[in-house]
Design an enzyme around this catalytic site. Structure first.
Site, PDB file in Angstrom:
ATOM      1  N   GLU A   1      -3.534   7.483  -4.057  1.00 12.03           N
ATOM      2  CA  GLU A   1      -3.317   6.181  -3.429  1.00 12.03           C
ATOM      3  C   GLU A   1      -3.099   5.091  -4.475  1.00 12.03           C
ATOM      4  O   GLU A   1      -3.793   5.066  -5.483  1.00 12.03           O
ATOM      5  CB  GLU A   1      -4.559   5.838  -2.590  1.00 12.03           C
ATOM      6  CG  GLU A   1      -4.528   4.489  -1.909  1.00 12.03           C
ATOM      7  CD  GLU A   1      -5.864   4.161  -1.237  1.00 12.03           C
ATOM      8  OE1 GLU A   1      -5.999   4.410  -0.038  1.00 12.03           O
ATOM      9  OE2 GLU A   1      -6.781   3.671  -1.929  1.00 12.03           O
TER      10      GLU A   1
ATOM     11  N   TYR B   1       0.857  -1.193   0.000  1.00  9.72           N
ATOM     12  CA  TYR B   1       0.000   0.000   0.000  1.00  9.72           C
ATOM     13  C   TYR B   1       0.888   1.236   0.000  1.00  9.72           C
ATOM     14  O   TYR B   1       1.900   1.288   0.704  1.00  9.72           O
ATOM     15  CB  TYR B   1      -0.892   0.000   1.253  1.00  9.72           C
ATOM     16  CG  TYR B   1      -1.718   1.254   1.380  1.00  9.72           C
ATOM     17  CD1 TYR B   1      -3.012   1.291   0.884  1.00  9.72           C
ATOM     18  CD2 TYR B   1      -1.185   2.408   1.965  1.00  9.72           C
ATOM     19  CE1 TYR B   1      -3.770   2.452   0.968  1.00  9.72           C
ATOM     20  CE2 TYR B   1      -1.940   3.566   2.045  1.00  9.72           C
ATOM     21  CZ  TYR B   1      -3.225   3.583   1.554  1.00  9.72           C
ATOM     22  OH  TYR B   1      -3.961   4.729   1.629  1.00  9.72           O
TER      23      TYR B   1
END
Ligand code: GDP
Ligand code: MN
Length: 378
Positions: A189, A100
Site C-alpha cells: 500500500e 491512495y
C-alpha cells in the site's frame, strides 16, 4: 508479517518506485545529522500501527535543530501501546493532492486486486465508510498479471486524466503489483501517494504485509521481523511451530491437523459454543509442543473451558497425554478440560490422564456438547 515503513520504503526503492530520500535514526543527534544532509525533513515514528500522523508521530522540521528537537519528542513516545525506538527522517515534500493506491488479494474473486482512490491520506477503511464511491478497484488477470492498459484505466478512474500523470501512476501501480507477487505479500500500500507541485507523483508512506506461510521462500526477510507489535500468543505459537489463530469465543481448542481443527470448531458452534481459537499442533507433536499449545490457549483470559481433540496417527496419544500433564503442572490458571483421544496409543494416553482432573469424551459430538456445557457453567 508486518514490515516497518522504512523497510517497505527500501523495497519500493529497489523496484524503482519514487520514494523520498533520508534514513533511519535511533537518537535525536542522528536525526539532526540526517537533516543536515537532507534539508527540510519529516520525522516519522516507526511503529507498526496506522494513524501515526494523528497520534503525533509524524512531524515536519525545517532545520537540523528542529529535527533534533522533534525527533527527541517522538523517540520514546508511546503510540497505541508501542514505544517508538526508531524514526524515519525523510525529505519533506510539498504537494497538491493525496492519492491512495494498493494491491491486495481478493479471496472472493481469487484475484489480485488493485485499489485506488483520489481520497488519499486517510485510512481507506474510513473512505469506505464515508465515501465508498471514491474507491476504485481493478482485478489483475491471473495469467497475464496487471496489464499496462488496466493500470492506466485505474488512473483515469480516479481522475488522473493528464497523460503524463496517468503513465506515471500506471508505472507505480505495475511496480506495486510486481512487489506483491514477488515478495508473496498480502498487502502493498502507498498512502499517501502525492501529486507534487510540479505534477509528478511520489510515495510518502508505504506499508507491506508479507504472507507468513510464504516466508520460507524469502529467508532474507526473516531479519526484518519486529515482534514488538505482534500478539504475544502468536509469537509463542510461531516459536513452538504451532498454527494458531485467536478468535473471540471462550472455548479453547487444541487439535491435531488443520482439517480436524476446523471440523472441531464447526461442531463446537453446532452445539452453541464459540471457539476462542484455531490451533493445530501438527502431526507427530511431542509432549513439549502440547504443553506449549495448552499454555498459549490458557493465556487468553476469555477461555472458560478447553476442548482437546486428538486423532492419533503419527501423533501418539501417550505423548499428547504427557504434554497435557506437563502443561497442567506449569499453568497458572485451571479451567475445565474435555479430552477426546483416539487412535495410536490412546489407551496409554487415557491411563496417563486418569489422575488428572479432565472430562473424558469418546466422540467428537459428545466432547463438543460437554465443553459447551462446562463453559456455560464456568
Ligand atoms: P500515517 O498517519 O501513519 O499513515 O503516516 P503518514 O506517513 O501517511 O503521514 C500522515 C500525514 O502526514 C500524511 O497524510 C501527510 O499529510 C503528512 N506528511 C507525511 N509526509 C509528509 C511530507 O513529506 N510533507 C508534508 N507536507 N506532509 C507529509
Ligand atoms: Mn499513511
Amino acid at each position: 508479517m508486518k514490515l516497518h515503513e522504512y523497510q517497505a520504503r527500501d523495497i519500493l526503492q529497489k523496484y524503482g518506485l519514487p520514494v523520498t530520500g533520508g534514513g533511519v535514526a535511533t537518537t535525536a543527534a542522528e536525526a539532526r545529522q540526517l537533516a543536515e544532509q537532507v534539508g527540510k525533513v519529516v520525522i516519522k515514528a516507526q511503529v507498526q500501527v496506522g494513524g501515526r500522523g494523528k497520534a503525533g508521530g509524524v512531524k515536519l522540521a525545517d532545520t537540523p535543530e528542529q529535527a533534533e528537537e522533534v525527533a527527541g519528542q517522538i523517540l520514546g513516545m508511546d503510540i497505541k501501546g508501542l514505544t517508538v525506538e526508531k524514526v524515519l527522517v525523510a525529505e519533506a515534500i510539498e504537494y497538491q493532492k493525496e492519492i491512495y493506491l494498493s494491491a491486495i488479494l481478493d479471496r472472493g474473486t481469487k484475484r489480485i486486486v488493485m485499489i485506488a482512490s483520489a481520497e488519499g491520506g486517510v485510512e481507506i477503511e474510513e473512505v469506505a465508510k464515508t465515501n465508498p464511491d471514491a474507491i476504485k478497484k481493478l482485478a489483475a488477470d491471473p495469467a497475464l498479471g496487471l496489464q499496462e492498459f488496466q493500470a492506466r484505466e485505474l488512473a483515469f478512474s480516479i481522475g488522473l486524466t493528464d497523460s503524463k500523470q496517468a503513465r506515471q501512476f500506471a508505472n507505480i501501480a505495475m511496480g506495486i503489483y510486481k512487489i506483491f507477487v514477488e515478495t508473496d505479500a498480502s498487502l502493498v500500500e502507498i498512502n499517501p501517494l502525492v501529486i507534487k507541485n510540479d505534477g509528478t507523483l511520489q510515495a510518502l508512506d508505504s506499508k507491506i504485509l508479507l504472507d507468513d506461510s510464504a516466508l520460507f521462500r524469502h529467508k532474507d526477510f526473516e531479519s526484518l521481523r519486529d515482534t514488538a507489535g505482534e500478539p504475544e500468543a502468536e509469537l509463542k505459537a510461531r516459536e513452538s511451530d504451532l498454527t494458531f489463530i485467536k478468535l473471540d469465543g471462550n472455548i479453547g481448542c487444541m487439535v491435531n491437523g488443520a482439517g480436524l481443527a476446523m471440523a472441531t470448531m464447526d461442531v463446537v458452534k453446532m452445539f452453541g459454543g464459540e471457539p476462542a481459537n484455531f490451533l493445530d499442533i501438527g502431526g507427530g507433536a511431542n509432549a513439549q509442543k502440547v504443553a506449549a499449545a495448552l499454555n498459549i490457549i490458557l493465556s487468553d483470559p476469555n477461555v472458560k473451558a478447553v476442548l482437546i481433540n486428538i486423532f492419533g496417527g503419527i501423533t501418539r496419544g501417550d505423548e499428547v497425554a504427557k504434554g497435557i500433564v506437563a502443561a497442567l503442572e506449569q499453568v497458572s490458571r485451571q479451567v475445565p478440560m474435555v479430552v477426546r483421544l483416539v487412535g495410536t496409543n490412546a489407551e496409554e494416553g487415557a491411563r496417563i490422564l486418569a489422575d488428572a482432573k479432565l472430562i473424558p469424551a469418546s466422540s467428537l459430538g459428545e466432547a463438543a456438547q460437554k465443553v459447551v456445557e462446562v463453559a456455560r457453567g464456568a
